[in-house]
Design a protein around this motif. Sequence first.
Motif, mmCIF file in Angstrom:
data_model
loop_
_atom_site.group_PDB
_atom_site.id
_atom_site.type_symbol
_atom_site.label_atom_id
_atom_site.label_comp_id
_atom_site.label_asym_id
_atom_site.label_seq_id
_atom_site.Cartn_x
_atom_site.Cartn_y
_atom_site.Cartn_z
ATOM 1 N N ASN A 1 34.868 39.869 37.240
ATOM 2 C CA ASN A 1 35.405 40.090 35.891
ATOM 3 C C ASN A 1 34.287 40.369 34.888
ATOM 4 O O ASN A 1 34.442 41.208 33.996
ATOM 5 C CB ASN A 1 36.255 38.899 35.446
ATOM 6 C CG ASN A 1 37.553 38.808 36.221
ATOM 7 O OD1 ASN A 1 38.062 39.806 36.727
ATOM 8 N ND2 ASN A 1 38.085 37.608 36.337
ATOM 9 N N GLN B 1 33.525 43.803 32.508
ATOM 10 C CA GLN B 1 33.133 43.783 31.097
ATOM 11 C C GLN B 1 31.792 44.474 30.867
ATOM 12 O O GLN B 1 31.555 45.035 29.804
ATOM 13 C CB GLN B 1 33.060 42.336 30.582
ATOM 14 C CG GLN B 1 34.378 41.592 30.653
ATOM 15 C CD GLN B 1 35.453 42.248 29.821
ATOM 16 O OE1 GLN B 1 35.226 42.664 28.692
ATOM 17 N NE2 GLN B 1 36.642 42.372 30.388
ATOM 18 N N VAL C 1 39.996 45.984 39.457
ATOM 19 C CA VAL C 1 39.941 44.800 40.311
ATOM 20 C C VAL C 1 41.107 44.845 41.293
ATOM 21 O O VAL C 1 42.262 45.011 40.902
ATOM 22 C CB VAL C 1 40.001 43.513 39.465
ATOM 23 C CG1 VAL C 1 40.061 42.278 40.354
ATOM 24 C CG2 VAL C 1 38.803 43.446 38.518
#
Length: 184
Positions: A22, A26, A36
């Motif tokens: 994650n 970003q 994902v």
Amino acid sequence: MARIIGISGSLRRGSLNALLLNAAVQAAPEGVFIAVASIRGIPLYDGDLEASEGVPRAVVALKDKIAAADALLLVTPEYNHSLPGVFKNAIDWLSRPPGDISRVFRGKPVTLMGATPGGMGTAYSQTAWLPVFRALGMRPWFGRSLNVSQAHTVFDDSGALSDGQLRERLQAFVKEYAAFVAAQ
């Protein structure tokens, strides 16, 4: 735009590797999209199951996502100084039937990173993946490594990356990998 499929090799809720993935999403620079994907729902490989029922829907869906992507980012835990069985099992299913290997994997850029609460990072696991990549005809990127040790200390209570130095390393990792993918 580079389209990368990122997969965490852990099924655990709150997995440090899922948090790292994650954070990579970003950290992706403009023009790079990391989607994902999950290995959840993929059963243990069983040739009898494959013969009687075919390749499970969860596997077919993930294969299609990988085939449509420009590259793979595998975020691997390390169990007993090697790769995690659940992650290897997923890749084994994804290579079925063998005729699909070229559509899904052959020539596909791939890179690894990983996180562990231990002090050695995931270097052993990352090394253990190399024969698998070779067997599938993938093109590993070796430009930079990212092994996160003591990973339980680099995320805050909400799961966000809180270590500024690691954030910079991760941004450089994703940027350089995306450049490798774009050059292919």
